[in-house]
Motif scaffolding. Structure first.
Motif: not given
Length: 414
Positions: A198-227
Motif C-alpha cells: 500500500f502507498s503511504v497515504k490514509n487507507t481504511k483497513f477492516a477485519v472480521f473473524t469467522t470460526d468453524r461453526f459459521g459464526n461471523v464477528s462484526d467488522t472492525v475498521t480503522k483508517e491509518l497511514t502505512p509506513l
C-alpha cells in the motif's frame, strides 16, 4: 503316490475346514462386540446429577449415566444461534459431553437424551448453559490494528488456540468498496498478520473473524497511514566475513547472493557444521521483509533452504559469536552483537504437489518471484547495518546450502 496325494488332500481339507470354523467364530465374536442394533425396546433412564462448566463459546456438561444396560450414547441438542441447531454425541464410556459453537455469551438451553442400542430415546432433560465470550469474538474485538511497512499489522492473542479465519479488507478508492485479502487460517496462540503493498497515504483497513461453526464477528475498521517501505539498495551491500561463516565453494561467492541476478552463479557453501553467511547493507535500516530465491530446478530439494533465520546487528563492526547454534532460536534472541530478526519456513509448492513432484508452473512461479517473508515484530526490532543469513535445514538435510538471491525490504533510517 496317489494314496499319499489323497491323504494330503484330506489333511489339507481338514485344515482348511478348521480355519474356516475359527474364522467364522472370530467374525461372530467381532460382530457381537460392535453390534449397535438391539431388539430391546426398553426406554433408557435419564441422565442425572448434571453439572455445567461454562467456557468460551462452549460448555462442558457432566452427568451420571442411567443404569441402562442397553445404553449407547447421550445426545445433546442445542441452538448455537437463531438459525443453527447442533447435536453432539457422547458414548456411554464417558460421563461428559461438550457443547460448542455458541455465537454469543448468553444463556442457551441444551436438551439431553440417553439413547439405547435400539435407538430408543429417554425422556428429555434440559439444562441451561451460559458460555463465556466465544473465541472468535474474543480474538476480533481485541486485535490491535497499527501502521506497518507498506500496509497494516493486525496483532492479538488466541489464548485457547481455537481454529479461526482472519479476514482482512482494505478500501479501494477506485471501486468505492472493500477488497478482501485471502483469509488467514490459524490455530496458534498469537495473531500477527501484516498486509503489504500500500502507498503511504490514509487507507481504511477492516477485519472480521469467522470460526468453524459459521459464526461471523462484526467488522472492525480503522483508517491509518502505512509506513514507508522500499527495496534496500543492493549496490550498497558488501561482504563481511566472520569466523563462523561457512566455507564457500565452486566459485559461487557470497557477493552473488545480492547481485540482482537470478542466473548462475549464486552463493554456495561446502560441508560445514553451520550453513551461514554475513554481509553489510550500508545505511541503518529497519527490515520489514525478505525475499529468498532458491536454486532451480530443484527449488524444493537437495541443498536449497527449507528453514532459515535472519540475524541483524546494529554495530559498525559486529563481532562473531564463538558458539553459534546450528538450530533455530527464538525471535529476539541476542547472541553477542546479533539479534534474531525472524525464523522462516519455505512454503510447499502452490499446486499442492509433494516437494519432489513440484510442477513446472510451481518452479516457474517460485523461480521468478522467490519466497517472500514478512519480518515478525518489526516495531520491536532494531534498525540494523549487518545481516547474517543462516540456513537451519535444507530440503535434503545436507550440511551445505546454496541460494540464488536475497532481497531485503524496509525503511532506511539515515
Amino acid at each position: 503316490m496317489k494314496k499319499i496325494n489323497n491323504g494330503r488332500s484330506r489333511v489339507s481339507m481338514l485344515y482348511i475346514s478348521a480355519l474356516l470354523v475359527v474364522f467364522l467364530i472370530s467374525c461372530k465374536k467381532g460382530q457381537s462386540n460392535i453390534e449397535i442394533v438391539s431388539n430391546d425396546k426398553t426406554k433408557p433412564g435419564v441422565v442425572t446429577n448434571i453439572k455445567v462448566e461454562n467456557l468460551n463459546g462452549s460448555a462442558r456438561i457432566t452427568y451420571t449415566l442411567p443404569d441402562s444396560k442397553n445404553l449407547l450414547y447421550v445426545l445433546a441438542t442445542y441452538n448455537i444461534n437463531d438459525k443453527v441447531v447442533r447435536q453432539t454425541k457422547a458414548s456411554y464410556y464417558t460421563d461428559t459431553v461438550m457443547v460448542d459453537g455458541f455465537a454469543k455469551a448468553k444463556e442457551y438451553t441444551v436438551t439431553l437424551n440417553a439413547v439405547s442400542r435400539a435407538n430408543i430415546m429417554s425422556d428429555a432433560v434440559t439444562v441451561k448453559v451460559n458460555p463465556k465470550i466465544p473465541n472468535y469474538l474474543l480474538i476480533n474485538d481485541n486485535l490491535a490494528i497499527t501502521p506497518d511497512f507498506g500496509g497494516a499489522n493486525f496483532y492479538g492473542f488466541n489464548p485457547n488456540k481455537t481454529p479461526v479465519a482472519i479476514h482482512i479488507l482494505s478500501y479501494n478508492d477506485a471501486t468505492k468498496g472493500y477488497d478482501e485479502q485471502d483469509p488467514q487460517y490459524l490455530s496458534n496462540d498469537t495473531v500477527n498478520i501484516s498486509v503489504r503493498g500500500f502507498s503511504v497515504k490514509n487507507t481504511k483497513f477492516a477485519v472480521f473473524t469467522t470460526d468453524r461453526f459459521g459464526n461471523v464477528s462484526d467488522t472492525v475498521t480503522k483508517e491509518l497511514t502505512p509506513l514507508f517501505e522500499t527495496q534496500l539498495d543492493k549496490s550498497k551491500f558488501f561482504t563481511f566475513h566472520l569466523t563462523t561463516d561457512s566455507p564457500i565453494g565452486y566459485g559461487w561467492e557470497l557477493k552473488y547472493l545480492f547481485d540482482n541476478n537470478l542466473g548462475d552463479p549464486g552463493w554456495h557453501t561446502t560441508s560445514a557444521p553451520l550453513k551461514i553467511c554475513s554481509f553489510g547493507i550500508g545505511p541503518l535500516a529497519k527490515i520489514s521483509r525478505v525475499v529468498l530465491y532458491n536454486r532451480l530446478p530443484d527449488i524444493w530439494g537437495y541443498q536449497n533452504s527449507r528453514q532459515f533465520t535472519i540475524w541483524g546487528s546494529t554495530k559498525d563492526n559486529p563481532g562473531d559469536y564463538p558458539s553459534w547454534p546450528a538450530t533455530v532460536t527464538v525471535v529476539g534472541t541476542v547472541l553477542g552483537d546479533w539479534v534474531n530478526l525472524g525464523n522462516f519456513v519455505v512454503p510447499l509448492p502452490p499446486s499442492g504437489a509433494p516437494p519432489n513432484q513440484a510442477t513446472d508452473a510451481d518452479k516457474a512461479t517460485a523461480g521468478a518471484n522467490g519466497f517472500s517473508f514478512n519480518m515478525p515484530n518489526v516495531s520491536q526490532m532494531p534498525a540494523v547495518k549487518y545481516i547474517r543469513f543462516q540456513c537451519t535445514q535444507t530440503w535434503a538435510g545436507l550440511d551445505y546450502v546454496n541460494a540464488k538471491e536475497l532481497t531485503l525490504f524496509g525503511a532506511p533510517v539515515q
